[in-house]
Design an enzyme around this catalytic site. Structure first.
Site, PDB file in Angstrom:
ATOM      1  CG  HIS A  53      -0.457   0.148   2.417  1.00 23.96           C
ATOM      2  ND1 HIS A  53       0.375  -0.915   2.932  1.00 23.96           N
ATOM      3  CD2 HIS A  53      -0.361   1.165   3.396  1.00 23.96           C
ATOM      4  CE1 HIS A  53       0.687  -0.585   4.253  1.00 23.96           C
ATOM      5  NE2 HIS A  53       0.293   0.973   4.582  1.00 23.96           N
ATOM      6  CG  HIS A  55       0.338   4.301   4.865  1.00 24.35           C
ATOM      7  ND1 HIS A  55      -0.401   3.701   5.591  1.00 24.35           N
ATOM      8  CD2 HIS A  55      -0.511   5.363   4.259  1.00 24.35           C
ATOM      9  CE1 HIS A  55      -1.568   3.955   5.732  1.00 24.35           C
ATOM     10  NE2 HIS A  55      -1.571   5.160   4.968  1.00 24.35           N
ATOM     11  CG  ASP A  57       5.135   2.685   7.230  1.00 26.92           C
ATOM     12  OD1 ASP A  57       4.188   3.160   6.774  1.00 26.92           O
ATOM     13  OD2 ASP A  57       4.862   1.768   8.088  1.00 26.92           O
ATOM     14  CG  HIS A  58       4.345   0.037   3.992  1.00 25.45           C
ATOM     15  ND1 HIS A  58       3.876  -1.305   4.686  1.00 25.45           N
ATOM     16  CD2 HIS A  58       3.784   0.806   5.333  1.00 25.45           C
ATOM     17  CE1 HIS A  58       3.427  -1.410   5.777  1.00 25.45           C
ATOM     18  NE2 HIS A  58       3.756   0.122   6.288  1.00 25.45           N
ATOM     19  CG  HIS A 111      -3.587   0.149   6.893  1.00 27.83           C
ATOM     20  ND1 HIS A 111      -3.500   0.734   8.210  1.00 27.83           N
ATOM     21  CD2 HIS A 111      -2.672   0.547   6.167  1.00 27.83           C
ATOM     22  CE1 HIS A 111      -2.510   1.178   8.158  1.00 27.83           C
ATOM     23  NE2 HIS A 111      -1.738   1.362   7.182  1.00 27.83           N
ATOM     24  CG  ASP A 128       0.817  -1.423   7.785  1.00 29.24           C
ATOM     25  OD1 ASP A 128       1.810  -2.186   7.966  1.00 29.24           O
ATOM     26  OD2 ASP A 128       1.177  -0.134   7.796  1.00 29.24           O
ATOM     27  CG  HIS A 166       4.422  -2.127  11.259  1.00 27.47           C
ATOM     28  ND1 HIS A 166       5.397  -0.894  11.281  1.00 27.47           N
ATOM     29  CD2 HIS A 166       3.557  -1.526  10.107  1.00 27.47           C
ATOM     30  CE1 HIS A 166       5.008   0.175  10.478  1.00 27.47           C
ATOM     31  NE2 HIS A 166       4.020  -0.448   9.710  1.00 27.47           N
TER      32      HIS A 166
HETATM   33 FE    FE Z   1       2.873   0.567   7.933  1.00 29.16          FE
HETATM   34 ZN    ZN Z   2       0.453   1.621   6.550  1.00 32.19          ZN
END
Ligand code: FE
Ligand code: ZN
Length: 254
Positions: A53, A55, A57-58, A111, A128, A166
């Site tokens: 996805h 985001h 942090d991905h 999410h 996530d 995570h």
């Molecule tokens: Fe994440």
């Molecule tokens: Zn995320």
């Protein structure tokens, strides 16, 4: 044989590296530096990047990885992610000849709205969506969407290895114990996962069977979860989806 290894990144992310021979594919590279040093150390070639996805942090590490070599970047068709070269949608089969693996694509909104998961070779990379003993926050989707997505993942074979992004497991377990206090398997799991973290080991992968037994977001049918959610909401709750929505809210404020 396929081998899956964790490359720790950012605060509590794992970038999963799927390795066969000298080739590897990484999932959700939130940053590039730890991957580049890991590849150099292990003398491995990066053959592809998988994204679940949009985001940061991905996907944050993708541009820097591509500067070191052009590789295909697979990701959700329903999210605008500039670096994705090969958009994927529900039901597609992704063949990765470099590592001799095929993954099926599941759209798992909740999410985020376009979130996808990769399933194949007994492995599930779910970003996530499904966490160990938890689920992702509903940033874009509804409880009904998350419920459907989680139920779809829960229907996979029990021995499926679950690789989420995570290391939230101990926090998730603390919350799970507060809403499902008499679940013996959950207590057992709490002790096992605490021991892993005390040794600095990841709690992942999990399995679908373990999640079915201990994850509150997969247990909205259980009387304990209904009771906890009704006590919090101070009203009777009828559908599993409503219970999931309230339990997600409880977790946000835990
Ligand atoms: Fe994440
Ligand atoms: Zn995320």
């Amino acid at each position: 044989m396929l081998n899956v290894e964790a490359i720790p990144a950012l605060k509590d992310n794992y970038i999963w590296a799927i390795v066969r021979g000298e080739h590897c594919v990484v999932v959700d590279p939130g940053e590039a530096a730890p991957i580049l040093s890991w590849l150099a150390q292990r003398k491995l070639h990066l053959s592809a990047i998988l994204i679940t996805h949009h985001h940061g942090d991905h996907v944050g590490g993708v541009p820097a990885l591509l500067r070191h070599g052009r590789v295909p970047v697979y990701g959700p068709a329903n999210e605008a992610i500039a670096c994705v070269s090969h958009p994927l949608s529900d039901g597609m089969q992704l063949e990765l000849p470099a590592i001799g693996a095929t993954f099926e694509i599941f759209e798992v909104p909740g999410h985020t709205l376009g979130h996808i998961a990769y399933y194949g070779e007994g492995l599930l990379f779910c970003g996530d969506t499904l966490f160990a003993c938890g689920c992702g926050r509903l940033f874009e989707g509804s409880p009904a969407q998350m419920h459907a997505s989680l139920q779809r993942l829960a229907a996979l074979p029990g021995e499926t290895l679950v690789y989420c992004t995570h290391e939230y497991t101990l926090d998730n377990i603390a919350f799970a114990l507060s809403v499902d206090p008499d679940n013996a398997q959950l207590h057992e799991r709490a002790a096992l996962e605490q021991a892993k973290r005390a040794q600095g080991l990841p709690t992942l992968p999990s399995t679908i069977a373990l999640e079915q037994a201990t994850n509150p977001f997969l247990r909205c049918h259980a009387p304990a979860l209904r009771q906890a959610a009704e006590a919090y909401a101070q009203r009777p709750l009828h559908a599993e989806i409503e219970i999931l929505g309230v339990v997600r809210d409880m977790k946000n404020h835990f």
